[in-house]
Motif scaffolding. Structure first.
Motif, PDB file in Angstrom:
ATOM      1  N   GLN A 109       0.613  -1.385  -0.250  1.00  0.00           N
ATOM      2  CA  GLN A 109      -0.119  -0.027  -0.385  1.00  0.00           C
ATOM      3  C   GLN A 109       0.678   0.781  -0.268  1.00  0.00           C
ATOM      4  OE1 GLN A 109      -2.587  -0.653   3.454  1.00  0.00           O
ATOM      5  NE2 GLN A 109      -3.879  -1.222   2.239  1.00  0.00           N
ATOM      6  N   LEU A 110       2.066   1.089   0.964  1.00  0.00           N
ATOM      7  CA  LEU A 110       3.333   2.354   0.707  1.00  0.00           C
ATOM      8  C   LEU A 110       3.562   2.767  -0.732  1.00  0.00           C
ATOM      9  CD1 LEU A 110       4.809   2.495   4.444  1.00  0.00           C
ATOM     10  CD2 LEU A 110       3.020   3.990   3.309  1.00  0.00           C
ATOM     11  N   LEU A 111       3.956   1.583  -1.162  1.00  0.00           N
ATOM     12  CA  LEU A 111       4.577   1.790  -2.357  1.00  0.00           C
ATOM     13  C   LEU A 111       3.681   2.313  -3.239  1.00  0.00           C
ATOM     14  CD1 LEU A 111       6.810  -1.600  -2.651  1.00  0.00           C
ATOM     15  CD2 LEU A 111       7.730   0.903  -2.457  1.00  0.00           C
ATOM     16  N   ALA A 112       2.538   1.649  -3.418  1.00  0.00           N
ATOM     17  CA  ALA A 112       1.280   2.120  -4.085  1.00  0.00           C
ATOM     18  C   ALA A 112       1.321   3.340  -4.278  1.00  0.00           C
ATOM     19  CB  ALA A 112      -0.125   1.169  -4.394  1.00  0.00           C
ATOM     20  N   LYS A 126      11.426   7.775 -11.799  1.00  0.00           N
ATOM     21  CA  LYS A 126      11.605   7.088 -10.411  1.00  0.00           C
ATOM     22  C   LYS A 126       9.992   5.952  -9.428  1.00  0.00           C
ATOM     23  CE  LYS A 126      12.445   9.623  -5.394  1.00  0.00           C
ATOM     24  NZ  LYS A 126      13.215   9.844  -4.666  1.00  0.00           N
ATOM     25  N   ALA A 127       9.096   6.291 -10.282  1.00  0.00           N
ATOM     26  CA  ALA A 127       7.529   6.026 -10.200  1.00  0.00           C
ATOM     27  C   ALA A 127       8.270   4.455 -10.784  1.00  0.00           C
ATOM     28  CB  ALA A 127       6.415   6.486 -10.053  1.00  0.00           C
ATOM     29  N   PRO A 133       8.041  -3.669  -7.557  1.00  0.00           N
ATOM     30  CA  PRO A 133       7.277  -4.592  -6.973  1.00  0.00           C
ATOM     31  C   PRO A 133       6.339  -4.964  -6.781  1.00  0.00           C
ATOM     32  CG  PRO A 133       9.106  -3.117  -5.477  1.00  0.00           C
ATOM     33  CD  PRO A 133       9.150  -2.744  -6.913  1.00  0.00           C
ATOM     34  N   LEU A 134       5.645  -3.979  -7.396  1.00  0.00           N
ATOM     35  CA  LEU A 134       4.288  -3.686  -7.408  1.00  0.00           C
ATOM     36  C   LEU A 134       3.176  -5.063  -8.264  1.00  0.00           C
ATOM     37  CD1 LEU A 134       2.879  -0.654  -6.679  1.00  0.00           C
ATOM     38  CD2 LEU A 134       2.485  -2.752  -4.925  1.00  0.00           C
ATOM     39  N   SER A 135       4.559  -5.555  -9.079  1.00  0.00           N
ATOM     40  CA  SER A 135       3.808  -6.046 -10.549  1.00  0.00           C
ATOM     41  C   SER A 135       3.509  -7.532 -10.111  1.00  0.00           C
ATOM     42  CB  SER A 135       4.789  -6.440 -11.729  1.00  0.00           C
ATOM     43  OG  SER A 135       4.792  -7.128 -12.347  1.00  0.00           O
ATOM     44  N   GLY A 136       2.140  -7.629 -10.946  1.00  0.00           N
ATOM     45  CA  GLY A 136       1.305  -9.262  -9.665  1.00  0.00           C
ATOM     46  C   GLY A 136       0.707  -9.090  -8.693  1.00  0.00           C
ATOM     47  N   GLU A 138      -1.933  -6.659  -6.668  1.00  0.00           N
ATOM     48  CA  GLU A 138      -3.451  -6.481  -6.505  1.00  0.00           C
ATOM     49  C   GLU A 138      -3.570  -4.407  -7.221  1.00  0.00           C
ATOM     50  OE1 GLU A 138      -3.333  -6.723  -1.863  1.00  0.00           O
ATOM     51  OE2 GLU A 138      -2.300  -7.255  -3.617  1.00  0.00           O
ATOM     52  N   TYR A 139      -2.197  -4.210  -6.491  1.00  0.00           N
ATOM     53  CA  TYR A 139      -1.682  -2.821  -6.981  1.00  0.00           C
ATOM     54  C   TYR A 139      -0.735  -2.785  -8.331  1.00  0.00           C
ATOM     55  CZ  TYR A 139      -3.339  -2.432  -2.903  1.00  0.00           C
ATOM     56  OH  TYR A 139      -3.929  -2.157  -1.504  1.00  0.00           O
ATOM     57  N   GLY A 140      -1.055  -3.044  -9.692  1.00  0.00           N
ATOM     58  CA  GLY A 140       0.362  -4.010 -10.517  1.00  0.00           C
ATOM     59  C   GLY A 140       0.146  -2.718 -11.536  1.00  0.00           C
ATOM     60  N   SER A 141      -1.606  -2.470 -10.819  1.00  0.00           N
ATOM     61  CA  SER A 141      -1.713  -1.059 -12.526  1.00  0.00           C
ATOM     62  C   SER A 141      -0.964  -0.050 -12.205  1.00  0.00           C
ATOM     63  CB  SER A 141      -3.208  -0.600 -12.560  1.00  0.00           C
ATOM     64  OG  SER A 141      -3.600   0.208 -11.043  1.00  0.00           O
ATOM     65  N   ILE A 142      -0.485   0.505 -10.755  1.00  0.00           N
ATOM     66  CA  ILE A 142       0.648   1.563 -10.737  1.00  0.00           C
ATOM     67  C   ILE A 142       1.712   1.509 -11.596  1.00  0.00           C
ATOM     68  CG2 ILE A 142       1.189   3.300  -9.276  1.00  0.00           C
ATOM     69  CD1 ILE A 142      -0.924   2.551  -7.441  1.00  0.00           C
ATOM     70  N   TYR A 143       2.224   0.226 -11.518  1.00  0.00           N
ATOM     71  CA  TYR A 143       2.993  -0.106 -12.367  1.00  0.00           C
ATOM     72  C   TYR A 143       3.531  -0.294 -14.106  1.00  0.00           C
ATOM     73  CZ  TYR A 143       6.984  -2.864 -14.371  1.00  0.00           C
ATOM     74  OH  TYR A 143       8.704  -3.666 -14.925  1.00  0.00           O
ATOM     75  N   ALA A 144       1.840  -0.736 -14.192  1.00  0.00           N
ATOM     76  CA  ALA A 144       1.784  -0.916 -15.435  1.00  0.00           C
ATOM     77  C   ALA A 144       1.892   0.677 -16.049  1.00  0.00           C
ATOM     78  CB  ALA A 144       0.433  -1.357 -15.596  1.00  0.00           C
ATOM     79  N   GLU A 145       1.366   1.369 -15.365  1.00  0.00           N
ATOM     80  CA  GLU A 145       1.264   3.023 -15.210  1.00  0.00           C
ATOM     81  C   GLU A 145       2.445   3.688 -15.685  1.00  0.00           C
ATOM     82  OE1 GLU A 145      -1.283   7.379 -14.678  1.00  0.00           O
ATOM     83  OE2 GLU A 145      -1.149   5.379 -13.140  1.00  0.00           O
ATOM     84  N   ALA A 146       3.280   3.326 -14.874  1.00  0.00           N
ATOM     85  CA  ALA A 146       4.595   3.822 -14.530  1.00  0.00           C
ATOM     86  C   ALA A 146       5.554   3.210 -15.751  1.00  0.00           C
ATOM     87  CB  ALA A 146       5.221   3.506 -13.770  1.00  0.00           C
TER      88      ALA A 146
END
Length: 665
Positions: A109-112, A126-127, A133-136, A138-146
């Motif tokens: 959650q903090l990473l997200a 930086k994002a 680490p969020l890939s895979g 429930e917060y993977g969409s943030i990594y995908a957007e980055a």
């Protein structure tokens, strides 16, 4: 509907089905309200909220700074962060998150939240590092957007983006190519290495468009199973439903395809989309052996298409013209299997009038005429009753069956041949003529082959249209000219597959100086079904049983799946024969269990009562040889019950049945 005799190619999803690449994501982050924080700090943060609400920002800031020192959990750090953001203190907000991450480095959650913050600040690189680490998760969409944003900003190639040193990159950022067109800039996103990125976005956001991106890239590489795994379990439109139904269909997962299609039934959509959707639904029902359900969908499709043409007042659309004849012919074949001749004729009559050059329709119309010709004539008692002006119920039912002649069917084919000169129609015409003139001697039937071949020869030596050569080989075999059939078949295969055999040796010659020969058993994947069947027949005749068995195995393994095409040009019959012939070889080698298994698989593949009787007789015989007299008796009795005047094994079945009954006492 089974896609009739010709499956519409629209059934396959092209790369153009890629969804538009989006570069925003929906983030569902954990709530940071005071009730989720520790009792002590939540009280302080509550006071901060009150001060902010009263417009006392200075006092709120002083209290928040003191409260920040108390934060010890990820949720408390996010609570402090949220208040700093509200106060417009982005620098202090970032420090609060970084402080929390020093204590809880792997907290998702903090990473997200931090990744989302960095993206808002346009700190994409930086994002990207923070959110990897969020890939895979429930917060993977943030990594995908980055990742997608970074790819767009840099203009890097896929090799650069997915290179081994990408996340260790410390050098000067490459400048994007400002001369590249919009199309060129976006081509990078068609690289299959983006599949996990799109899946991250799909799983987090539950937006099917991302999953469709991933699936489309998998299908581009021909990996339909992997494409089907991208499905997120729900659809959001009729188009989405059709997309996933098609993906599962092409992967051979018909149950899942049907489920995806049914999930989209309630969505609105264009008539054309609904037609395609229902067409695939009918295919799935048929392949899952839900024939009645498939026919129900076909009837609905016919109504929808005809209504569309009436409402449009401009005839059928191009897609409707493609689908409708397929629906009609498959519906007719279903009605034929149910012996509903009146409705079958109704379908065929409309079909050949609306689509006079549709080959499967003309073939089915000819088959209907042949079936009427094969029906036994009325007995003398019935004739006498008619003469007296009386009719039984059976006679009334017979009279309701529409009658057409072979001459009528041939006339329609001749009219189409003048327009199309279709080789398949040439063959169908010859077949109908042979039935019309049963008085022809076998020699005359065989002699008709040679002018037919000469008239339809292609430019390359020994090559003819596939339908024509197939017909010629079968006629020669059936009329006592096996050697001519073999010679014709070998020359045809040699010429057709010249590249495959000359590729063995650059000189095009074997060591003995002779041209290399094409061996069907070595290249079965190059052969159509009828070629496999013919090759197996010649192998048996030559005593090459191993090669024959390998051809039958190839037919069973590659052609035995239920075809979505009802009128499949003899495919079902050929596969049934392959099972029976393979069983004969197994039986001849004493492999009774394998022979029995092959015969049992042949039985449900035919509706022909005479062939059913023959297969049941063979099954009973194998049971008898195994000493299983109870099952032998049952199968042989079933064989004898298949009485339609075509049971050619009746006497042999009775003999073995008596022997089995004697031994079972």
């Amino acid at each position: 509907m089974a896609h009739g005799a010709v499956k519409p190619c629209v059934r396959h999803i092209a790369l153009s089905a890629l969804c538009a690449i989006l570069f925003s994501a929906i983030f569902i982050l954990a709530g940071c309200s005071s009730h989720s924080e520790g009792a002590a700090i939540s009280t302080e943060l509550g006071f901060v909220d009150i001060l902010i609400g009263q417009g006392k920002t200075k006092e709120a800031m002083e209290l928040l700074q003191r409260t920040e020192k108390l934060a010890s959990t990820p949720l408390e750090s996010m609570g402090v962060y949220k208040r700093y953001v509200t106060l417009g203190e982005s620098g202090r907000a970032e420090k609060a998150l970084k402080k929390g991450l020093r204590k809880h480095k792997k907290d998702k959650q903090l990473l997200a939240v931090y990744g989302n913050f960095l993206l808002d600040q346009n700190k994409t690189k930086k994002a990207l590092k923070v959110t990897k680490p969020l890939s895979g998760t429930e917060y993977g969409s943030i990594y995908a957007e980055a990742f997608l944003s970074y790819a767009l900003e840099t203009g890097w190639s896929a090799d650069d983006l997915f290179g081994k040193t990408f996340f260790l990159f410390r050098g000067k950022k490459k400048n994007p190519d400002h001369t590249a067109t919009a199309k060129e800039k976006f081509e990078v996103f068609y690289d299959s290495r983006f599949v996990p990125i799109y899946l991250d976005a799909a799983r987090s956001t539950k937006l099917s468009r991302w999953a469709r991106n991933a699936a489309a890239l998998c299908m581009k590489e021909g990996n339909f199973n992997k494409a089907s795994e991208a499905y997120i379990g729900s659809v959001d439109s009729l188009e989405d439903s059709l997309f996933w139904g098609s993906v599962f269909y092409d992967a051979g997962h018909y149950t899942e395809s049907l489920e995806a299609l049914l999930a989209g039934d309630s969505f609105p959509g264009s008539v054309a989309l609904k037609i395609e959707h229902k067409a695939l639904e009918a295919d799935d029902y048929y392949l899952l052996e839900e024939d009645a359900a498939a026919e129900k969908i076909r009837s609905e499709l016919i109504d929808v298409i005809l209504a569309e043409s009436a409402n449009a007042n401009a005839g059928l659309t191009s897609y409707a013209k493609q689908v409708l004849p397929v629906v009609y012919v498959n519906s007719a074949m279903y009605l034929k299997s149910k012996n509903d001749l009146a409705k079958e004729f109704s379908r065929l009559d409309i079909l050949v009038n609306k689509f006079p050059d549709y080959v499967p329709g003309l073939a089915s119309y000819g088959d209907y005429a042949l079936y009427l010709l094969s029906r036994p004539p009325e007995d003398k008692l019935s004739q006498d009753l008619r003469y007296a002006g009386l009719r039984t119920m059976a006679m009334e039912e017979e009279d309701r069956i529409p009658k057409i002649s072979l001459e009528d069917a041939i006339e329609k084919i001749d009219a189409s041949l003048e327009r199309t000169n279709n080789p398949r129609l040439i063959v169908i015409r010859e077949q109908l003529l042979a039935e019309l003139h049963r008085e022809w001697e076998t020699e005359h039937k065989a002699s008709r082959v040679w002018p037919l071949l000469e008239k339809n020869a292609l430019e390359k030596a020994s090559l003819f249209p596939d339908d024509v050569i197939h017909y010629a080989v079968v006629v020669l075999l059936n009329n006592g000219h096996a050697d001519d059939a073999r010679d014709l078949f070998i020359k045809y295969e040699q010429s057709l597959h010249e590249e495959a055999i000359t590729g063995k040796k650059k000189s095009g010659e074997d060591d003995d100086g002779l041209p290399p020969k094409f061996e069907p058993s070595e290249h079965p994947e190059l052969l159509d079904l009828w070629e496999c069947e013919a090759a197996a027949w010649f192998y048996v005749k030559d005593g090459r049983i191993d090669e024959a068995q390998s051809m039958y195995r190839h037919i069973i393994e590659n052609f035995s799946k239920r075809s979505p095409i009802f009128s499949s040009g003899g495919k079902t019959e050929a596969v049934t024969n392959a099972y029976i012939n393979a069983a004969n070889i197994y039986a001849g080698r004493g492999q009774s269990a394998l022979a029995l298994d092959s015969l049992k698989k042949a039985l449900p593949r035919t509706l022909d009562e005479g062939l059913k009787a023959d297969v049941l007789y063979r099954i009973g015989k194998e049971y008898y040889y195994q000493g299983d007299y109870k099952n032998a008796i049952r199968s042989l009795q079933y064989s004898l019950n298949q009485d339609n005047g075509q049971n050619k094994v009746r006497n042999r079945a009775r003999l073995i049945l008596k022997q089995a009954q004697d031994k079972n006492k």
